[in-house]
Design a protein around this motif. Structure first.
Motif, short mmCIF file in Angstrom:
data_model
loop_
_atom_site.label_atom_id
_atom_site.label_comp_id
_atom_site.label_asym_id
_atom_site.label_seq_id
_atom_site.Cartn_x
_atom_site.Cartn_y
_atom_site.Cartn_z
N TYR A 38 0.84 -1.20 0.00
CA TYR A 38 0.00 0.00 0.00
C TYR A 38 0.88 1.25 0.00
O TYR A 38 1.98 1.25 0.52
CB TYR A 38 -0.88 0.04 1.26
N ARG A 39 0.35 2.33 -0.58
CA ARG A 39 0.97 3.65 -0.48
C ARG A 39 0.10 4.46 0.47
O ARG A 39 -1.10 4.63 0.22
CB ARG A 39 1.05 4.34 -1.84
N LEU A 40 0.70 4.94 1.56
CA LEU A 40 -0.01 5.73 2.56
C LEU A 40 0.38 7.18 2.35
O LEU A 40 1.56 7.53 2.51
CB LEU A 40 0.37 5.29 3.97
N ALA A 41 -0.56 8.03 1.98
CA ALA A 41 -0.27 9.44 1.73
C ALA A 41 -0.73 10.27 2.92
O ALA A 41 -1.81 10.08 3.45
CB ALA A 41 -0.97 9.91 0.46
N SER A 42 0.12 11.21 3.30
CA SER A 42 -0.16 12.05 4.45
C SER A 42 0.50 13.40 4.27
O SER A 42 1.24 13.61 3.31
CB SER A 42 0.38 11.37 5.71
N THR A 43 0.23 14.28 5.19
CA THR A 43 0.96 15.54 5.23
C THR A 43 1.66 15.62 6.57
O THR A 43 1.12 15.22 7.59
CB THR A 43 0.03 16.76 5.07
N ASN A 44 2.86 16.10 6.52
CA ASN A 44 3.63 16.30 7.73
C ASN A 44 4.41 17.60 7.52
O ASN A 44 5.63 17.60 7.49
CB ASN A 44 4.56 15.11 7.96
N GLY A 45 3.65 18.67 7.29
CA GLY A 45 4.27 19.93 6.91
C GLY A 45 4.47 20.00 5.40
O GLY A 45 4.55 21.04 4.82
N LYS A 46 4.54 18.86 4.77
CA LYS A 46 4.65 18.76 3.31
C LYS A 46 4.07 17.41 2.90
O LYS A 46 3.89 16.52 3.71
CB LYS A 46 6.12 18.85 2.87
N ASP A 47 3.72 17.29 1.64
CA ASP A 47 3.17 16.01 1.18
C ASP A 47 4.23 14.93 1.32
O ASP A 47 5.40 15.14 1.00
CB ASP A 47 2.72 16.10 -0.29
N ARG A 48 3.83 13.79 1.80
CA ARG A 48 4.75 12.68 2.02
C ARG A 48 3.98 11.38 1.93
O ARG A 48 2.85 11.29 2.39
CB ARG A 48 5.37 12.83 3.41
N SER A 49 4.58 10.37 1.35
CA SER A 49 3.94 9.06 1.34
C SER A 49 4.95 8.00 1.73
O SER A 49 6.16 8.17 1.60
CB SER A 49 3.29 8.76 -0.01
N VAL A 50 4.41 6.91 2.24
CA VAL A 50 5.19 5.79 2.73
C VAL A 50 4.64 4.54 2.08
O VAL A 50 3.43 4.41 1.88
CB VAL A 50 5.06 5.68 4.27
N ILE A 51 5.52 3.60 1.75
CA ILE A 51 5.10 2.32 1.23
C ILE A 51 5.01 1.34 2.39
O ILE A 51 5.97 1.20 3.15
CB ILE A 51 6.08 1.79 0.15
N ALA A 52 3.86 0.71 2.54
CA ALA A 52 3.64 -0.28 3.60
C ALA A 52 3.49 -1.65 2.94
O ALA A 52 2.64 -1.84 2.08
CB ALA A 52 2.37 0.07 4.38
N LYS A 53 4.34 -2.58 3.34
CA LYS A 53 4.30 -3.93 2.78
C LYS A 53 3.97 -4.93 3.89
O LYS A 53 4.68 -5.01 4.89
CB LYS A 53 5.63 -4.31 2.14
N ARG A 54 2.90 -5.67 3.70
CA ARG A 54 2.53 -6.75 4.62
C ARG A 54 2.98 -8.05 3.97
O ARG A 54 2.61 -8.36 2.85
CB ARG A 54 1.03 -6.76 4.84
N CYS A 55 3.81 -8.81 4.68
CA CYS A 55 4.34 -10.04 4.10
C CYS A 55 4.49 -11.12 5.16
O CYS A 55 4.41 -10.85 6.36
CB CYS A 55 5.68 -9.77 3.40
#
Length: 176
Positions: A52-69
């Motif tokens: 999954y790509r998790l999109a958020s703001t933390n003062g600026k746009d930022r996304s994190v890749i979350a891998k469940r395995c």
């Protein structure tokens, strides 16, 4: 775990999504999520991973890749991302952390988002860059003392794969 179609963008009840719950274990102060995009869906309980790509703001746009395995995959990938890649002379994605689901065979890895562009074998330039990167990783890591960190991938490992494949072929011979 709920099944989400590939490429679906989830915008409601984000805090209930398993990727968001797992990420909150790593970054409890992380800004509110904007959306979650399904990059690879887990089709069944036997499917090895979901991404999954998790999109958020933390003062600026930022996304994190979350891998469940699966835990066995996670153990190897976690060592590569947390212990090996940071010691090499190549640029690599940051690993923000990992989390083991309690009472489950699954774990989570959280990685820096590379920007959304997927690697494609269709383009010579991308194939050359990938080949160069892999060669550099292998030659740079060859001098590192890694025995015991990664699982054994010697002859027995591959002989087992051949035996499993042979068994499946034999089982299928009578199937037109």
């Amino acid at each position: 775990m709920a099944r989400y179609p590939k490429d679906e963008i989830i915008r409601t009840n984000l805090e209930e999504h398993p990727a968001a719950r797992a990420w909150s274990r790593i970054e409890p102060q992380y800004a509110e999520l904007l959306w979650i995009k399904v990059l690879k869906k887990q089709k069944s309980s036997r499917q090895k991973s979901a991404v999954y790509r998790l999109a958020s703001t933390n003062g600026k746009d930022r996304s994190v890749i979350a891998k469940r395995c699966l835990r066995s995959t996670w153990e190897t990938e976690r060592i590569i991302y947390e212990d090996i890649l940071p010691r090499l002379s190549v640029t690599s994605l940051n690993c923000y952390g990992s989390w083991e689901e309690p009472d489950s065979e699954f774990c989570w890895l959280f990685l820096e988002d590379s920007g959304g562009k997927e690697y494609s074998t269709k383009f010579d330039t991308e194939r050359r860059l990938f080949t160069k990167l892999m060669a550099e990783i292998h030659t740079t890591s060859a001098d590192m003392l890694l025995p015991g960190l990664l699982p054994d991938r010697g002859m027995n490992h591959y002989a087992n794969h051949l035996e499993v494949g042979r068994g499946r072929i034999l089982e299928s011979l009578n199937n037109p």
